[in-house]
Scaffold this motif. Structure first.
Motif: not given
Length: 387
Positions: A33-60
């Motif tokens: 259920x946790x995997x499904x919830x996380x996947x739903x959240x990520x795919x929603x941001x992909x469809x709405x154009x608000x997706x953020x690469x989890x590695x991008x925020x590593x820049x200082x």
């Protein structure tokens, strides 16, 4: 793009998806259920154009600023202020995704003890613009500066200092010192600030050809700013190019200034000079300090003369747009935010209107009251005759 969930041999659930570049990414969970919830959240941001690469925020923070700042259409002075603001934050070496609102609040709290509220707001706005740029570039999902409270600034009417007419007259009288030859001609500069509302750099940037003596107009089309050991010619602040309508007395003062100090110069000659160059920055500062100290008014700032000019226009009945154009403000909102307390309030107008009605009523009362006929003289009663 749709993802998938599969159970691994170790009993955990792996959620997978492909990001906006087509690269596959995954994350593991103990419960489906946790995997499904996380996947739903990520795919929603992909469809709405608000997706953020989890590695991008590593820049200082500092690294992102160093890459972003050179692309901004800033004046050198603005870039210098931005460098100061970003250098003052204690989280410059932290990854952007690790910076929280608490970091911003701690920074604001620490600088509130040594900086004025207006300075804090200026630097906070610059730091906030860095985070907003990171959000726009999808480096981080949210701006951590949202909701951060800043120190309360003083009201404009409390912070603003407007010289009196007698004080301005005293400053003009002391601007041209008979003892200090290098201050000769400074009186005309002070007059431009007081009776044309020019900013410091705008007054320095006036050339002879900017003055139209027949139309009694002054074109404000440039300002001078310090650039290292020399000066730079730039547009007026916020693009406030304008034409200022000059009073006759100021026109004559400028004419006399040119006749006395620049009699044979061409239209592109600076109106105020030091040696062979224009008078600017420190040249103006020390002359102004000498002038106000000589006049016994050490508390008066040069910018206060601009407030004096604005207050005079408002007192004379000029509307907001007229004052805005005369001062070169970018919008009427700026003018109102700065000088709204100087305009008559609704209560003032109501009181003035009622006073006018009362005056008219009194005049009508005196005019319409019939004159009374004079009373006949009273006769004295006859005196008794004494026998």
């Amino acid at each position: 793009m749709a993802g998938s969930i599969a159970k691994r041999p170790d009993g955990r659930w792996r959620a997978r998806y492909r990001d906006d570049t087509g690269r596959e990414r995954s994350r593991h969970f103990a419960r489906k259920v946790d995997a499904a919830s996380w996947l739903d959240e990520v795919t929603s941001t992909l469809h709405t154009g608000t997706y953020v690469n989890p590695r991008a925020g590593r820049v200082t923070f500092q690294a992102f600023y160093d890459d972003w700042a050179p692309r901004q259409l800033w004046l050198p002075s603005t870039r210098a202020n931005a460098d100061l603001a970003t250098a003052s934050v204690p989280f410059g070496d932290l990854p952007l995704k690790a910076i929280r609102r608490s970091h911003i609040e701690t920074w604001v709290k620490s600088i509130s003890a040594r900086w004025a509220p207006t300075t804090i707001k200026t630097r906070f706005v610059i730091v906030r613009s860095v985070f907003r740029a990171a959000v726009a570039d999808r480096v981080i999902a949210a701006d951590p500066t949202v909701g951060v409270a800043l120190p309360r600034r003083r009201k404009a009417e409390a912070a603003m200092r407007i010289p009196t007419v007698s004080q301005v007259g005293l400053l003009l009288a002391h601007a041209d010192s008979t003892r200090v030859s290098t201050r000769h001609g400074f009186r005309a500069y002070v007059a431009l600030c007081a009776f044309a509302g020019l900013r410091k750099g705008e007054g320095a940037g006036i050339q002879i050809g900017d003055i139209d003596f027949s139309r009694r107009q002054l074109a404000v089309s440039r300002q001078l700013q310090r650039d290292g050991d020399t000066f730079a010619i730039r547009l007026p602040k916020y693009g406030s190019e304008r034409v200022v309508h000059l009073p006759d007395e100021l026109v004559e003062m400028l004419r006399a200034h040119i006749d006395a100090f620049l009699p044979d110069e061409t239209p592109d000659r600076w109106l105020f000079t030091v040696s062979d160059g224009p008078m600017y920055d420190n040249d103006i500062d020390w002359r102004w300090r000498a002038t106000r100290n000589s006049a016994g008014l050490p508390h008066v700032r040069l910018h206060d003369l601009r407030h004096f000019y604005a207050s005079g226009l408002i007192a004379a009945g000029c509307d907001v747009v007229t004052v805005q154009r005369a001062l070169g403000h970018s919008s009427a909102t700026t003018t109102l935010n700065t000088y709204s307390h100087l305009w008559p309030t609704a209560e003032d107008r109501t009181r003035e209107a009622a006073a006018g009605l009362m005056k008219q009523a009194h005049e009508a009362s005196r005019r319409d009251t019939p004159e009374r006929a004079p009373s006949p003289p009273q006769r004295e009663p006859p005196r008794p005759v004494l026998g």
